[in-house]
Design an enzyme around this catalytic site. Sequence first.
Site, PDB file in Angstrom:
ATOM      1  N   LYS A 236       0.839  -1.204   0.000  1.00 22.41           N
ATOM      2  CA  LYS A 236       0.000   0.000   0.000  1.00 22.41           C
ATOM      3  C   LYS A 236       0.871   1.250   0.000  1.00 22.41           C
ATOM      4  O   LYS A 236       0.607   2.199  -0.734  1.00 22.41           O
ATOM      5  CB  LYS A 236      -0.927  -0.001   1.228  1.00 22.41           C
ATOM      6  CG  LYS A 236      -2.063  -1.026   1.121  1.00 22.41           C
ATOM      7  CD  LYS A 236      -2.806  -1.217   2.438  1.00 22.41           C
ATOM      8  CE  LYS A 236      -3.815  -2.365   2.311  1.00 22.41           C
ATOM      9  NZ  LYS A 236      -4.491  -2.693   3.572  1.00 22.41           N
TER      10      LYS A 236
ATOM     11  N   GLN B 183      -4.963  -1.504  10.006  1.00 23.36           N
ATOM     12  CA  GLN B 183      -4.792  -2.814   9.367  1.00 23.36           C
ATOM     13  C   GLN B 183      -5.322  -3.930  10.282  1.00 23.36           C
ATOM     14  O   GLN B 183      -5.032  -3.942  11.479  1.00 23.36           O
ATOM     15  CB  GLN B 183      -3.302  -3.037   9.057  1.00 23.36           C
ATOM     16  CG  GLN B 183      -2.996  -4.305   8.303  1.00 23.36           C
ATOM     17  CD  GLN B 183      -3.481  -4.283   6.851  1.00 23.36           C
ATOM     18  OE1 GLN B 183      -3.392  -3.268   6.168  1.00 23.36           O
ATOM     19  NE2 GLN B 183      -4.014  -5.401   6.394  1.00 23.36           N
TER      20      GLN B 183
ATOM     21  N   ASP C  12     -11.088   2.932   4.596  1.00 22.31           N
ATOM     22  CA  ASP C  12     -11.506   1.525   4.570  1.00 22.31           C
ATOM     23  C   ASP C  12     -13.026   1.392   4.508  1.00 22.31           C
ATOM     24  O   ASP C  12     -13.549   0.279   4.357  1.00 22.31           O
ATOM     25  CB  ASP C  12     -10.979   0.792   5.816  1.00 22.31           C
ATOM     26  CG  ASP C  12      -9.780  -0.089   5.489  1.00 22.31           C
ATOM     27  OD1 ASP C  12      -9.515  -0.310   4.286  1.00 22.31           O
ATOM     28  OD2 ASP C  12      -9.125  -0.552   6.433  1.00 22.31           O
TER      29      ASP C  12
END
Length: 279
Positions: free
Chosen positions: A44, A88, A111
């Site tokens: 990422k 995460q 997200d």
Amino acid sequence: MDGRAVAAKVRARVAEGVRPFGRLGLATILVGEDPASQTYIRLKHSAAGEVGIEPTDIRLPEDVSQANVLERIEELNADDAVDGILVQTPLPTQLDAGVLQAAVDPQKDVDGLHPVNVGLLHLGRPALVPATPLGVMELLGEYDVRLAGARAVVVGRSDIVGRPVAALLTHANATVTVCHSRTRDLRAHTLHADILVVAVGVAALVAPDMVKNGATVIDVGTNRTEGGLVGDVDPGVSEVAGLLTPVPGGVGPMTIACLLENTVRAARLRRGEVALPAI
Ligand code: NAP
């Protein structure tokens, strides 16, 4: 379906989107040493850097307290140089992922897991949507897969893939069935799908005799096996399907590209260039 090629197009679009801002910021919080999570964060960050998005890499020890993580999220919420925040997963057991997601400013929630963003999606007024489902929809669009009136079957109902992809397909006027671990006779459902999206985490769960001739099959699964990375769909399905995403090289690259695109969208939302729809 070539996820790498389509993702490259999305990343080019993102680079264009970043340009008017000069630079954007994406902060990630990684707790612990999980090797797969470390790999995802690295991918990422390197993809972000290539399109002008500055990554901020926050690493916290495995035994960090919930209060400490919440404090870091608050700092990032208040930091004007940070446009997107991502926590995460998986997280260690002392941390409540739902509480942490809800602490992220909804306008920085790249997200798409904040309850406000989840709610808006299910009301048909998406603001920030999880990246993997966005990637799935982008692939379907790129390959001109007809959605209106199509029978879509989604296998898996997680917050990050199954549920949001089912919502997006419904908004696109597909007729959607959601299957899960308690579904009786999975094949009876999958066999009728014009579009089959599989996000379970079981290697080769979907066999060729479970797929309709000519169907579009999107394999979200990523399973690490002795033979390497494999999806949830048996490769033999390529003999039956009209279109199929490979693993690797299908949905994976799309997820990263769409995360970057969410960062641009978040920046626009926060600056009022795109309105967060009123509830
Ligand atoms: P998850 O949270 O573990 O959810 C799995 C879902 O599959 C659950 O809804 C579960 O049902 C269902 N399920 C389990 N066994 C089943 C079975 N035998 N038949 C039918 N349904 C079954 O997983 P996730 O986060 O959605 O991830 C799914 C897979 O996608 C994983 O391999 C993950 O690594 C991969 N993934 C890939 C990307 C990418 O970018 N390529 C992104 C995200 C995830 P219940 O709800 O009843 O438990």
